[in-house]
Design a protein around this motif. Structure first.
Motif, PDB file in Angstrom:
ATOM      1  N   VAL A  28      14.003 -59.530  47.374  1.00  0.00           N
ATOM      2  CA  VAL A  28      13.927 -58.357  46.487  1.00  0.00           C
ATOM      3  C   VAL A  28      12.460 -58.016  46.243  1.00  0.00           C
ATOM      4  O   VAL A  28      11.578 -58.861  46.385  1.00  0.00           O
ATOM      5  N   ARG A  29      12.228 -56.780  45.854  1.00  0.00           N
ATOM      6  CA  ARG A  29      10.877 -56.320  45.497  1.00  0.00           C
ATOM      7  C   ARG A  29      10.884 -55.870  44.046  1.00  0.00           C
ATOM      8  O   ARG A  29      11.923 -55.502  43.513  1.00  0.00           O
ATOM      9  N   SER A  30       9.693 -55.879  43.467  1.00  0.00           N
ATOM     10  CA  SER A  30       9.585 -55.496  42.058  1.00  0.00           C
ATOM     11  C   SER A  30       8.172 -54.976  41.814  1.00  0.00           C
ATOM     12  O   SER A  30       7.219 -55.498  42.393  1.00  0.00           O
ATOM     13  N   PRO A  31       8.010 -53.956  40.980  1.00  0.00           N
ATOM     14  CA  PRO A  31       6.657 -53.434  40.745  1.00  0.00           C
ATOM     15  C   PRO A  31       5.816 -54.417  39.939  1.00  0.00           C
ATOM     16  O   PRO A  31       6.337 -55.074  39.034  1.00  0.00           O
ATOM     17  N   ARG A  32       4.542 -54.487  40.276  1.00  0.00           N
ATOM     18  CA  ARG A  32       3.641 -55.372  39.529  1.00  0.00           C
ATOM     19  C   ARG A  32       3.519 -54.869  38.088  1.00  0.00           C
ATOM     20  O   ARG A  32       3.444 -53.676  37.836  1.00  0.00           O
ATOM     21  N   GLY A  33       3.509 -55.797  37.172  1.00  0.00           N
ATOM     22  CA  GLY A  33       3.275 -55.424  35.778  1.00  0.00           C
ATOM     23  C   GLY A  33       4.530 -55.019  35.026  1.00  0.00           C
ATOM     24  O   GLY A  33       4.469 -54.729  33.842  1.00  0.00           O
ATOM     25  N   ARG A  34       5.650 -54.993  35.704  1.00  0.00           N
ATOM     26  CA  ARG A  34       6.897 -54.640  35.014  1.00  0.00           C
ATOM     27  C   ARG A  34       7.968 -55.672  35.362  1.00  0.00           C
ATOM     28  O   ARG A  34       8.057 -56.137  36.486  1.00  0.00           O
ATOM     29  N   ARG A  35       8.769 -55.999  34.371  1.00  0.00           N
ATOM     30  CA  ARG A  35       9.869 -56.936  34.592  1.00  0.00           C
ATOM     31  C   ARG A  35      11.065 -56.143  35.127  1.00  0.00           C
ATOM     32  O   ARG A  35      11.521 -55.208  34.485  1.00  0.00           O
ATOM     33  N   SER A  36      11.542 -56.559  36.271  1.00  0.00           N
ATOM     34  CA  SER A  36      12.689 -55.852  36.839  1.00  0.00           C
ATOM     35  C   SER A  36      13.997 -56.486  36.385  1.00  0.00           C
ATOM     36  O   SER A  36      14.093 -57.711  36.242  1.00  0.00           O
ATOM     37  N   TYR A  37      14.943 -55.634  36.154  1.00  0.00           N
ATOM     38  CA  TYR A  37      16.323 -56.071  35.890  1.00  0.00           C
ATOM     39  C   TYR A  37      17.173 -55.467  37.004  1.00  0.00           C
ATOM     40  O   TYR A  37      17.656 -54.337  36.894  1.00  0.00           O
ATOM     41  N   LEU A  38      17.283 -56.210  38.094  1.00  0.00           N
ATOM     42  CA  LEU A  38      17.989 -55.697  39.269  1.00  0.00           C
ATOM     43  C   LEU A  38      19.471 -56.002  39.156  1.00  0.00           C
ATOM     44  O   LEU A  38      19.859 -57.067  38.660  1.00  0.00           O
ATOM     45  N   ARG A  39      20.272 -55.072  39.639  1.00  0.00           N
ATOM     46  CA  ARG A  39      21.710 -55.267  39.552  1.00  0.00           C
ATOM     47  C   ARG A  39      22.189 -56.228  40.634  1.00  0.00           C
ATOM     48  O   ARG A  39      21.820 -56.080  41.813  1.00  0.00           O
ATOM     49  N   GLY A  40      22.998 -57.200  40.241  1.00  0.00           N
ATOM     50  CA  GLY A  40      23.440 -58.203  41.202  1.00  0.00           C
ATOM     51  C   GLY A  40      24.825 -58.720  40.893  1.00  0.00           C
ATOM     52  O   GLY A  40      25.393 -58.458  39.818  1.00  0.00           O
ATOM     53  N   ILE A  41      25.342 -59.442  41.868  1.00  0.00           N
ATOM     54  CA  ILE A  41      26.636 -60.116  41.666  1.00  0.00           C
ATOM     55  C   ILE A  41      26.371 -61.615  41.677  1.00  0.00           C
ATOM     56  O   ILE A  41      25.972 -62.191  42.693  1.00  0.00           O
ATOM     57  N   VAL A  89      23.112 -65.347  43.684  1.00  0.00           N
ATOM     58  CA  VAL A  89      23.225 -63.975  43.194  1.00  0.00           C
ATOM     59  C   VAL A  89      22.878 -63.025  44.338  1.00  0.00           C
ATOM     60  O   VAL A  89      21.879 -63.207  45.032  1.00  0.00           O
ATOM     61  N   VAL A  90      23.764 -62.050  44.525  1.00  0.00           N
ATOM     62  CA  VAL A  90      23.603 -61.067  45.595  1.00  0.00           C
ATOM     63  C   VAL A  90      22.971 -59.815  44.994  1.00  0.00           C
ATOM     64  O   VAL A  90      23.591 -59.159  44.156  1.00  0.00           O
ATOM     65  N   PRO A  91      21.743 -59.474  45.394  1.00  0.00           N
ATOM     66  CA  PRO A  91      21.176 -58.206  44.910  1.00  0.00           C
ATOM     67  C   PRO A  91      21.939 -57.046  45.549  1.00  0.00           C
ATOM     68  O   PRO A  91      22.152 -57.026  46.758  1.00  0.00           O
ATOM     69  N   LEU A  92      22.364 -56.104  44.736  1.00  0.00           N
ATOM     70  CA  LEU A  92      23.174 -54.999  45.268  1.00  0.00           C
ATOM     71  C   LEU A  92      22.290 -53.960  45.953  1.00  0.00           C
ATOM     72  O   LEU A  92      21.116 -53.792  45.607  1.00  0.00           O
ATOM     73  N   THR A  93      22.873 -53.267  46.897  1.00  0.00           N
ATOM     74  CA  THR A  93      22.202 -52.116  47.491  1.00  0.00           C
ATOM     75  C   THR A  93      22.315 -50.971  46.493  1.00  0.00           C
ATOM     76  O   THR A  93      23.403 -50.745  45.942  1.00  0.00           O
ATOM     77  N   GLY A  94      21.212 -50.265  46.270  1.00  0.00           N
ATOM     78  CA  GLY A  94      21.272 -49.153  45.313  1.00  0.00           C
ATOM     79  C   GLY A  94      20.679 -49.554  43.989  1.00  0.00           C
ATOM     80  O   GLY A  94      21.381 -49.672  42.994  1.00  0.00           O
ATOM     81  N   GLN A  95      19.358 -49.780  44.004  1.00  0.00           N
ATOM     82  CA  GLN A  95      18.698 -50.276  42.786  1.00  0.00           C
ATOM     83  C   GLN A  95      17.970 -49.159  42.040  1.00  0.00           C
ATOM     84  O   GLN A  95      17.151 -49.438  41.166  1.00  0.00           O
ATOM     85  N   SER A  96      18.264 -47.910  42.372  1.00  0.00           N
ATOM     86  CA  SER A  96      17.613 -46.831  41.609  1.00  0.00           C
ATOM     87  C   SER A  96      18.342 -46.625  40.284  1.00  0.00           C
ATOM     88  O   SER A  96      19.519 -46.971  40.153  1.00  0.00           O
ATOM     89  N   SER A  97      17.628 -46.038  39.362  1.00  0.00           N
ATOM     90  CA  SER A  97      18.150 -46.012  37.994  1.00  0.00           C
ATOM     91  C   SER A  97      19.238 -44.960  37.790  1.00  0.00           C
ATOM     92  O   SER A  97      19.826 -44.889  36.724  1.00  0.00           O
ATOM     93  N   ALA A 110      28.117 -50.521  38.391  1.00  0.00           N
ATOM     94  CA  ALA A 110      29.529 -50.794  38.101  1.00  0.00           C
ATOM     95  C   ALA A 110      30.045 -52.007  38.876  1.00  0.00           C
ATOM     96  O   ALA A 110      31.019 -52.633  38.462  1.00  0.00           O
ATOM     97  N   GLN A 111      29.396 -52.343  39.989  1.00  0.00           N
ATOM     98  CA  GLN A 111      29.801 -53.548  40.736  1.00  0.00           C
ATOM     99  C   GLN A 111      29.161 -54.808  40.174  1.00  0.00           C
ATOM    100  O   GLN A 111      29.594 -55.914  40.470  1.00  0.00           O
ATOM    101  N   ALA A 112      28.070 -54.630  39.448  1.00  0.00           N
ATOM    102  CA  ALA A 112      27.255 -55.782  39.032  1.00  0.00           C
ATOM    103  C   ALA A 112      27.925 -56.537  37.895  1.00  0.00           C
ATOM    104  O   ALA A 112      28.587 -55.945  37.046  1.00  0.00           O
ATOM    105  N   ASN A 113      27.738 -57.842  37.900  1.00  0.00           N
ATOM    106  CA  ASN A 113      28.123 -58.641  36.734  1.00  0.00           C
ATOM    107  C   ASN A 113      26.896 -59.299  36.111  1.00  0.00           C
ATOM    108  O   ASN A 113      27.018 -60.100  35.193  1.00  0.00           O
ATOM    109  N   LEU A 157      26.091 -59.884  32.404  1.00  0.00           N
ATOM    110  CA  LEU A 157      26.435 -58.649  31.703  1.00  0.00           C
ATOM    111  C   LEU A 157      27.732 -58.842  30.926  1.00  0.00           C
ATOM    112  O   LEU A 157      28.605 -59.612  31.365  1.00  0.00           O
ATOM    113  N   PRO A 158      27.868 -58.163  29.812  1.00  0.00           N
ATOM    114  CA  PRO A 158      29.078 -58.343  29.011  1.00  0.00           C
ATOM    115  C   PRO A 158      30.315 -57.765  29.714  1.00  0.00           C
ATOM    116  O   PRO A 158      30.186 -56.908  30.561  1.00  0.00           O
TER     117      PRO A 158
END
Ligand code: AMP
Ligand code: MG
Length: 428
Positions: free
Chosen positions: A365-378, A386-394, A401-404, A427-428
């Motif tokens: 996975v990639r993440s911008p420097r200086g920011r904490r990423s919360y990537l959607r995963g299963i 944990v499987v990072p999902l395809t489609g990490q745009s906001s 909806a697939q992520a737990n 996730l709840p």
């Protein structure tokens, strides 16, 4: 991070780590700092006396003690006969014992009864144990006789008797302060004679979506419009977090936004807007409407998604208001990180964090420097992967909806490889 800088930089600020942005930009605010600022501004709601029928979902504002033991009198656990156990010592199928039956006691019978030696009384479940009796013989051990009964089994003293106080002792704390009241707690309160409780009722949350492009689902779309989703999502999330909710949808008009918020504030314990808080531009109506009040801070938080955050207070009661970003994934992650703990704090509960787990990434996975990423995963808790999902745009609700779980990539990490260990927020 190794980059030199010309002056003092606030401690712990990811702004010091060379992220892109002009020198005029204030440093990004760490996630923890934003949450701490939010929680510091939340005052727990005033407790009120709540009738039991309305107490579900409230949080007790004081210890509730029992004013009487439970049960409050010795009573029968079965339908049968109240006896003196000694009278039936040795009774068996081969050598049954016969006793006269001197009457019947039903549940709710408030008369005074007494079992004389060598006799019995019929007794029903919940009926007060008569004086003299020390045991109840279930009807199944007898012939069920009304005037005279034949006993084929000897009871131990105390058999089928519910003793005064064997459930709850006199003066015991029934439920401590901070208890979330649900059906069973309501039953215990009722059984102990409490008609109302001093509690904090579920916070009333007003959710306001802004955007000229937003159309109510179920109505037709013109190209350029989208069906509104944030208010439904945030309403459901707030309900799950123990709030009552009202939804509103507004057009991008700062005056309408401001007057609507000022109208809603008197009937709400918390306001949540979505949209209109990006970094500039005349369409950022929420920011435009609220900035001038001076009671709401708009800042960039060192996270992705959800960088533009606004929080402050509004109205005479200093009602907390969150202005969440409009992209649905940003709005949801912001809710989980900041709004949910604030709802706990309104109820004077210690803010719950979503549970964390350790897992190994299945892909990089990639993440911008200086920011904490919360990537959607299963997350697969059994395999600890944990499987990072395809489609990490906001805007990508489909992946959310697939992520737990959310994969947390720290501020100073820009890339992680398959197999690397990560923190994962369930996730709840
Ligand atoms: P904004 O923060 O208003 O600039 O919106 C950012 C993005 O989120 C845009 O693509 C909006 O169309 C979208 N958006 C804003 N509010 C909502 C909403 N309530 N439901 C769905 N999408 C929204
Ligand atoms: Mg907008």
């Amino acid at each position: 991070m190794t980059q030199p800088h010309g002056g003092p930089v606030p401690h712990g600020s990811p702004g010091s780590s060379g992220h892109p942005g002009s020198h005029a930009d204030p440093p990004l605010v760490p996630v923890e700092e934003h949450l701490a600022d939010v929680l510091a501004a939340i005052r727990p709601a005033d407790p009120v006396w709540v009738p039991l029928v309305h107490a579900d979902g409230s949080v007790l504002a004081e210890h509730v003690t029992s004013t009487t033991p439970l049960p409050s009198f010795d009573n029968s656990a079965m339908d049968g006969y109240a006896v003196r156990a000694a009278d039936l010592a040795g009774a068996s199928a081969g050598t049954p014992v016969t006793l006269p039956v001197r009457g019947e006691i039903a549940a709710g019978d408030t008369g005074d009864y007494r079992v004389e030696p060598g006799s019995s009384l019929q007794i029903m479940t919940g009926a007060r144990l008569p004086e003299g009796a020390d045991a109840v013989v279930p009807v199944e051990w007898t012939d069920g006789g009304a005037a005279v009964a034949v006993f084929r089994q000897a009871p131990e003293p105390g058999n089928a008797v519910r003793h005064r106080g064997d459930d709850v002792a006199d003066g015991a704390v029934l439920l401590p302060e901070g208890t979330l009241v649900g059906p069973v707690q309501i039953a215990l309160l009722a059984a102990s004679g409490h008609a109302e409780v001093l509690a904090r009722t579920p916070p009333r949350v007003a959710i306001i979506s802004t955007g000229n492009e937003l159309v109510e689902p179920g109505t037709p779309l013109i190209p350029g419009q989208i069906w509104e989703s944030n208010s439904f999502m945030l309403a459901a999330a707030a309900r799950r977090a123990g709030a009552t909710v009202r939804r509103h949808r507004l057009r991008d008009d700062p005056e309408v936004v401001l007057s609507t918020l000022e109208g809603l504030v008197s009937d709400a314990d918390l306001l949540i807007t979505s949209g209109g808080v990006s970094m500039g531009g005349e369409h950022d109506v929420v920011k435009a409407a609220l900035s001038k009040l001076g009671t709401i801070a708009f800042r960039k938080v060192a996270m992705q998604p959800g960088m533009p955050q606004g929080f402050g207070v509004l109205g005479p009661d200093l009602t907390p208001i969150f202005t969440l970003p409009g992209n649905p994934v940003s709005a949801y992650v912001s809710f989980i990180l900041f709004v949910q703990p604030a709802l706990d704090a309104l109820k004077k509960l210690s803010p719950q964090r979503q549970p964390l787990a350790d897992a190994a990434l299945t892909t990089s996975v990639r993440s911008p420097r200086g920011r904490r990423s919360y990537l959607r995963g299963i997350l697969d808790p059994a395999r600890e992967t944990v499987v990072p999902l395809t489609g990490q745009s906001s805007h990508q609700l489909g992946a959310l909806a697939q992520a737990n779980a959310l994969i947390i990539v720290p501020e100073d990490v820009t890339r992680l490889e398959a197999g690397d260990g990560v923190d994962v927020m369930c996730l709840p």
